[in-house]
Design an enzyme around this catalytic site. Structure first.
Site, PDB file in Angstrom:
ATOM      1  N   CYS A  77       0.760  -1.193  -0.025  1.00  0.00           N
ATOM      2  CA  CYS A  77       0.009  -0.158  -0.026  1.00  0.00           C
ATOM      3  C   CYS A  77       0.870   1.251  -0.102  1.00  0.00           C
ATOM      4  O   CYS A  77       0.411   2.471  -0.030  1.00  0.00           O
ATOM      5  CB  CYS A  77      -0.945   0.044   1.472  1.00  0.00           C
ATOM      6  SG  CYS A  77       0.061  -0.181   2.811  1.00  0.00           S
ATOM      7  N   GLU A 114      -7.737  -5.974   0.731  1.00  0.00           N
ATOM      8  CA  GLU A 114      -7.471  -4.968   1.937  1.00  0.00           C
ATOM      9  C   GLU A 114      -6.559  -4.120   1.432  1.00  0.00           C
ATOM     10  O   GLU A 114      -5.506  -4.298   0.929  1.00  0.00           O
ATOM     11  CB  GLU A 114      -7.350  -5.721   3.105  1.00  0.00           C
ATOM     12  CG  GLU A 114      -5.978  -6.361   3.616  1.00  0.00           C
ATOM     13  CD  GLU A 114      -4.746  -5.536   3.654  1.00  0.00           C
ATOM     14  OE1 GLU A 114      -4.982  -4.323   4.197  1.00  0.00           O
ATOM     15  OE2 GLU A 114      -3.710  -6.243   3.396  1.00  0.00           O
ATOM     16  N   ARG A 159      -7.479   1.543  13.694  1.00  0.00           N
ATOM     17  CA  ARG A 159      -6.720   1.620  12.570  1.00  0.00           C
ATOM     18  C   ARG A 159      -7.870   1.168  11.560  1.00  0.00           C
ATOM     19  O   ARG A 159      -8.831   0.651  11.753  1.00  0.00           O
ATOM     20  CB  ARG A 159      -5.941   0.354  12.651  1.00  0.00           C
ATOM     21  CG  ARG A 159      -5.042   0.102  11.532  1.00  0.00           C
ATOM     22  CD  ARG A 159      -4.341  -1.416  11.542  1.00  0.00           C
ATOM     23  NE  ARG A 159      -3.486  -1.778  10.587  1.00  0.00           N
ATOM     24  CZ  ARG A 159      -2.118  -1.456  10.925  1.00  0.00           C
ATOM     25  NH1 ARG A 159      -1.889  -1.086  12.015  1.00  0.00           N
ATOM     26  NH2 ARG A 159      -1.230  -1.901   9.984  1.00  0.00           N
ATOM     27  N   ARG A 161      -8.989   0.253   7.468  1.00  0.00           N
ATOM     28  CA  ARG A 161      -8.602  -0.415   6.490  1.00  0.00           C
ATOM     29  C   ARG A 161      -9.465  -0.542   5.279  1.00  0.00           C
ATOM     30  O   ARG A 161     -10.848  -0.588   5.735  1.00  0.00           O
ATOM     31  CB  ARG A 161      -8.212  -2.055   6.653  1.00  0.00           C
ATOM     32  CG  ARG A 161      -7.083  -2.431   7.743  1.00  0.00           C
ATOM     33  CD  ARG A 161      -5.800  -1.875   7.532  1.00  0.00           C
ATOM     34  NE  ARG A 161      -5.076  -2.125   6.281  1.00  0.00           N
ATOM     35  CZ  ARG A 161      -3.903  -2.062   5.909  1.00  0.00           C
ATOM     36  NH1 ARG A 161      -3.363  -1.050   6.560  1.00  0.00           N
ATOM     37  NH2 ARG A 161      -3.468  -2.396   5.017  1.00  0.00           N
TER      38      ARG A 161
HETATM   39  C1  LIG Z   1       0.941  -5.032   4.061  1.00  0.00           C
HETATM   40  S1  LIG Z   1       1.837  -6.471   3.906  1.00  0.00           S
HETATM   41  C2  LIG Z   1       0.449  -7.667   4.185  1.00  0.00           C
HETATM   42  C3  LIG Z   1       0.434  -7.966   5.441  1.00  0.00           C
HETATM   43  C4  LIG Z   1      -0.869  -8.896   5.591  1.00  0.00           C
HETATM   44  N1  LIG Z   1      -2.041  -9.165   4.851  1.00  0.00           N
HETATM   45  C5  LIG Z   1      -0.935  -9.529   6.934  1.00  0.00           C
HETATM   46  O1  LIG Z   1      -2.211  -9.404   7.379  1.00  0.00           O
HETATM   47  O2  LIG Z   1      -0.143  -9.850   7.669  1.00  0.00           O
HETATM   48  C6  LIG Z   1       2.179  -6.543   2.040  1.00  0.00           C
HETATM   49  C7  LIG Z   1       3.252  -7.690   1.737  1.00  0.00           C
HETATM   50  O3  LIG Z   1       3.521  -7.828   0.239  1.00  0.00           O
HETATM   51  C8  LIG Z   1       4.776  -8.390   0.107  1.00  0.00           C
HETATM   52  N2  LIG Z   1       5.210  -8.305  -1.118  1.00  0.00           N
HETATM   53  C9  LIG Z   1       5.457  -7.068  -1.814  1.00  0.00           C
HETATM   54  N3  LIG Z   1       5.680  -7.246  -3.118  1.00  0.00           N
HETATM   55  C10 LIG Z   1       5.452  -8.557  -3.192  1.00  0.00           C
HETATM   56  C11 LIG Z   1       5.834  -9.290  -4.351  1.00  0.00           C
HETATM   57  N4  LIG Z   1       6.101  -9.018  -5.686  1.00  0.00           N
HETATM   58  N5  LIG Z   1       5.568 -10.619  -4.306  1.00  0.00           N
HETATM   59  C12 LIG Z   1       5.320 -11.189  -3.015  1.00  0.00           C
HETATM   60  N6  LIG Z   1       5.052 -10.540  -1.953  1.00  0.00           N
HETATM   61  C13 LIG Z   1       5.466  -9.227  -2.198  1.00  0.00           C
HETATM   62  C14 LIG Z   1       5.554  -7.454   1.287  1.00  0.00           C
HETATM   63  O4  LIG Z   1       6.677  -8.084   1.678  1.00  0.00           O
HETATM   64  C15 LIG Z   1       4.816  -7.348   2.426  1.00  0.00           C
HETATM   65  O5  LIG Z   1       4.848  -8.274   3.491  1.00  0.00           O
END
Ligand SMILES: C[S@@+](CC[C@H](N)C(=O)[O-])C[C@H]1O[C@@H](n2cnc3c(N)ncnc32)[C@H](O)[C@@H]1O
Length: 367
Positions: A77, A114, A159, A161
């Site tokens: 995000c 989300e 928070r 979302r």
């Molecule tokens: C906002 S966090 C998600 C949190 C998760 N939904 C939770 O509830 O714990 C977004 C995640 O996307 C991962 N991410 C970003 N780009 C990515 C990619 N190209 N492939 C796989 N994961 C990726 C990041 O490392 C990060 O951990």
């Protein structure tokens, strides 16, 4: 016994969202994708390594994507965040297209996206809505969107979302709030979440253990209690913390304790160097909650009459995980900084659980 509802978690992080779905019972993860090794390891330690794909989502071939009843997950995000660049050309914003590729392949009955609150006002969100029109990539899905304050679902934190629910089994609105003024249950507070924890953390570092995940050694696996980590602030920092009452912040600092950047900036950033209030939910727990200069992260205990009865430190990782509503049984992998990032990036499991409980009967009905 009903058949488990299968699910895929994309951009899974440490699995905050999966944790909520697991707590709702009846869901079985069949795939999760996360490219950060420490976060993927935390996910694997809690929910299993076999179905976690550690790597870039763009590199997963179509043929590896299984069918599933539900897809959950939040594309990163930062591009939309108030703290980020707000650049619609940010390549991270394009990752939602990967999400659509998974939807096309896995053909879920329902998907849940989300994101941060700005998502609903973004160009990418408008494009997403357009894809659900006839001829679009999401044809056949009805979309609903809402901004959900986690505190209204029992999480002790203010928070918000943005949630998009896509469904091909009939439109599904967001769950009704359950907590708050005029509702059946009151808001949870910081006191509810952390009052039982020791005020003086016994250590400043994680235990020295390592475990292999995906063929690599990763720090961990750590229990919740291992995350009660103190820090070693300077004398000057301690003097600053001591001036801030519950609900207060940088404006409570006397002039001689103000850093120049704050002395010259009389407005904005009101929650920095803030102290929590016992009887309120916390503000948003971000990824650097261990730095008081980044938000309202000072421990709420502060007796106006007795300076000896004040807890002059930021919240610990353990306290942050509690304020994010992680269950006490959740285990963690990674360095201190990485675990903080996992905690701050997560969808509060309590919010995810409310969504999962809401979806479950609809998914069961659809068979
Ligand atoms: C906002 S966090 C998600 C949190 C998760 N939904 C939770 O509830 O714990 C977004 C995640 O996307 C991962 N991410 C970003 N780009 C990515 C990619 N190209 N492939 C796989 N994961 C990726 C990041 O490392 C990060 O951990």
């Amino acid at each position: 016994m009903a058949r488990p509802i299968t699910m895929i978690d994309l951009f899974a992080g440490c699995g905050g969202m999966t944790s909520g779905f697991a707590a709702a019972k009846g869901f079985r993860p069949v795939m999760a994708v996360e490219w950060n090794l420490h976060a993927a390891a935390t996910y694997a330690a809690n929910f299993g390594e076999a179905h976690m794909r550690w790597g870039d989502i763009a590199e997963i071939p179509d043929r590896d994507i299984p069918r599933a009843d539900v897809i959950i997950g939040g594309p990163p995000c930062q591009g939309f965040s108030n703290l980020g660049s707000r650049n619609v050309e940010d390549p991270r914003n394009k990752l939602w297209k990967e999400y659509l590729r998974f939807v096309r392949r896995a053909k879920p009955k329902v998907f849940v996206i989300e994101n941060v609150d700005r998502f609903q006002k973004s160009a990418e969100f408008a494009l997403l809505l357009a894809e659900a029109q006839p001829g679009g990539l999401l044809e056949g899905y009805e979309l609903s969107d809402a901004l959900l304050p986690a505190v209204d679902y029992g999480v002790p934190q203010r928070r918000k979302r943005a949630i998009v629910i896509g469904s091909r089994i009939g439109r599904i609105e967001a769950p009704e709030p359950t907590h708050g003024p005029g509702r059946r249950l009151r808001w949870s507070t910081v006191h509810d979440a952390i009052a039982d924890l020791p005020r003086v953390p016994g250590t400043t570092s994680l235990p020295a253990s390592k475990t292999e995940f995906f063929g690599r050694p990763v720090p961990g696996v750590f229990k919740e209690a291992d995350l009660h980590l103190g820090r070693t602030p300077t004398e000057r920092s301690l003097l600053r913390y001591d001036c801030v009452p519950p609900g207060g912040g940088r404006f409570d600092l006397p002039d001689h304790l103000l850093p120049d950047c704050w002395r010259n900036k009389k407005t904005g950033t009101t929650d920095v160097m803030g102290r929590m209030r016992w009887d309120h939910p916390s503000l948003t727990i971000r990824t650097e909650f261990y730095k008081p200069e980044k938000g309202q992260y000072l421990h709420p205990q502060w007796n106006p009459e007795d300076p000896a009865d004040r807890v002059n430190r930021p919240i610990t990782h353990r306290e942050a995980a509690r304020l994010q509503s992680f269950p006490e049984t959740f285990v963690w992998c990674g360095s201190k900084t990485e675990i903080a990032r996992q905690i701050g990036n997560a969808v509060p499991p309590g919010l995810a659980e409310a969504i999962a409980r809401h979806l479950k009967p609809r998914l069961r009905e659809a068979g």
